[in-house]
Design an enzyme around this catalytic site. Structure first.
Site, PDB file in Angstrom:
ATOM      1  N   LYS A 120      -4.377  -0.871  -6.948  1.00 19.42           N
ATOM      2  CA  LYS A 120      -4.276  -2.112  -6.168  1.00 19.42           C
ATOM      3  C   LYS A 120      -3.515  -3.171  -6.958  1.00 19.42           C
ATOM      4  CE  LYS A 120      -6.715  -5.656  -6.192  1.00 19.42           C
ATOM      5  NZ  LYS A 120      -7.864  -6.534  -6.323  1.00 19.42           N
ATOM      6  N   ASP A 138      -6.694  -4.209  -0.916  1.00 19.37           N
ATOM      7  CA  ASP A 138      -7.848  -4.946  -1.440  1.00 19.37           C
ATOM      8  C   ASP A 138      -8.984  -4.842  -0.421  1.00 19.37           C
ATOM      9  OD1 ASP A 138      -7.324  -6.686   0.626  1.00 19.37           O
ATOM     10  OD2 ASP A 138      -6.773  -8.383  -0.640  1.00 19.37           O
TER      11      ASP A 138
END
Ligand code: SF4
Length: 216
Positions: A120, A138
Site C-alpha cells: 500500500k 487502504d
C-alpha cells in the site's frame, strides 16, 4: 463484473469528488513515505498534526537515520504503535542513506524491500509522487471495493490484484483516490450516507442504509 458497470461507477464517483486527492500533507517523496508509514492504524488528520512539527525538524533521510529511537518515539507517540513505527522509520531511512544516497527509490521492488513499507505504502508513493499508475488499497478503498462488488478478496494485496484487472491501467492511481474519497466522505465504515451516495443505484451492499420516511 461488467466493464460498463466499473466505468459507470468510476465516472459517477469522479463527478462527485472532482477534488479527490491524498489527505496526508507532504512536499516530497520522503515526507510522503514517512507520513504513510505513520498513517497505519491512525487517521490522516492526526498524522498531519504530528508531521507539521516533525517535518520542520527532519528534512533528510540522514536526519531520521541519526535520531535516537526514544526521542523519535515521543515525537510520533500520538499516532499509535509508535515503538514499531519509530523502529521502522529509522531503519528505513538508514537503508535509504546506505543504498540510495538518501533518496526514495521509485520501483515497487525496491520500495517493498524497505523496513515498514508494504504494497500500500509503495503504491501510494508510485502513484502520487513518481507519476506512475498504481493501485493503493487502504482501509477506505478496501471497504468501498467490497461494498460495490469490485473485489472479493479478504486481504488488501489480493484486492489490489482484482482492481488492477477491472480498472484500466491509465486510471489506477486516480481511481484509488476517488474510491478512497468516497469511503471517507460518504461510504463511511459505520452508517454510510447512502441517501447522498452518487452510486447508490449501482450498490447491492448489505451495508446499504436507505432512510425511508414513515410520514403519511
Ligand atoms: S449506497 Fe451506501 S453502501 Fe453503497 S456505495 Fe453508496 S454509501 Fe456505500
Amino acid at each position: 463484473m461488467s466493464e460498463e458497470r466499473v466505468k459507470k461507477i468510476l465516472s459517477l464517483l469522479e463527478k462527485a469528488y472532482p477534488d479527490a486527492k491524498l489527505v496526508l500533507h507532504y512536499k516530497n517523496p520522503l515526507e510522503l513515505l514517512v507520513a504513510t508509514i505513520l498513517a497505519a492504524q491512525c487517521t490522516d488528520e492526526r498524522v498531519n498534526k504530528v508531521t507539521e512539527t516533525l517535518f520542520k525538524k527532519y528534512k533528510t533521510a540522514k536526519d531520521y537515520a541519526n535520531t535516537k529511537q526514544e526521542v523519535f518515539e515521543e515525537e510520533i507517540r500520538s499516532t499509535g504503535f509508535y515503538k514499531n513505527k519509530a523502529k521502522n522509520i529509522i531503519a528505513c531511512n538508514k537503508k535509504l542513506v546506505e543504498g540510495f544516497h538518501g533518496n526514495v527509490p521509485d520501483t515497487i521492488e525496491e520500495l517493498v524491500a524497505l523496513p515498514g513499507v508494504g504494497r500500500k505504502t509503495a503504491n501510494v508513493l508510485l502513484g502520487n509522487v513518481f507519476g506512475k499508475q498504481a493501485v493503493a488499497v487502504d482501509t477506505h478503498v478496501f471497504r468501498v471495493a467490497h461494498r460495490l462488488e469490485l473485489a472479493e478478496a479478504n486481504d488488501p494485496d489480493n484486492v489490489e490484484q482484482e482492481l488492477c484487472k477491472i480498472i484500466p491501467q491509465e486510471k489506477w492511481t486516480r481511481s484509488c483516490l476517488v474510491l478512497g474519497t468516497h469511503g471517507r466522505r460518504t461510504c463511511v465504515a459505520r452508517k454510510p450516507l447512502c441517501d447522498t451516495c452518487a452510486v447508490e443505484k449501482l450498490c447491492n451492499s448489505p451495508d446499504k442504509i436507505i432512510e425511508t420516511s414513515n410520514c403519511i
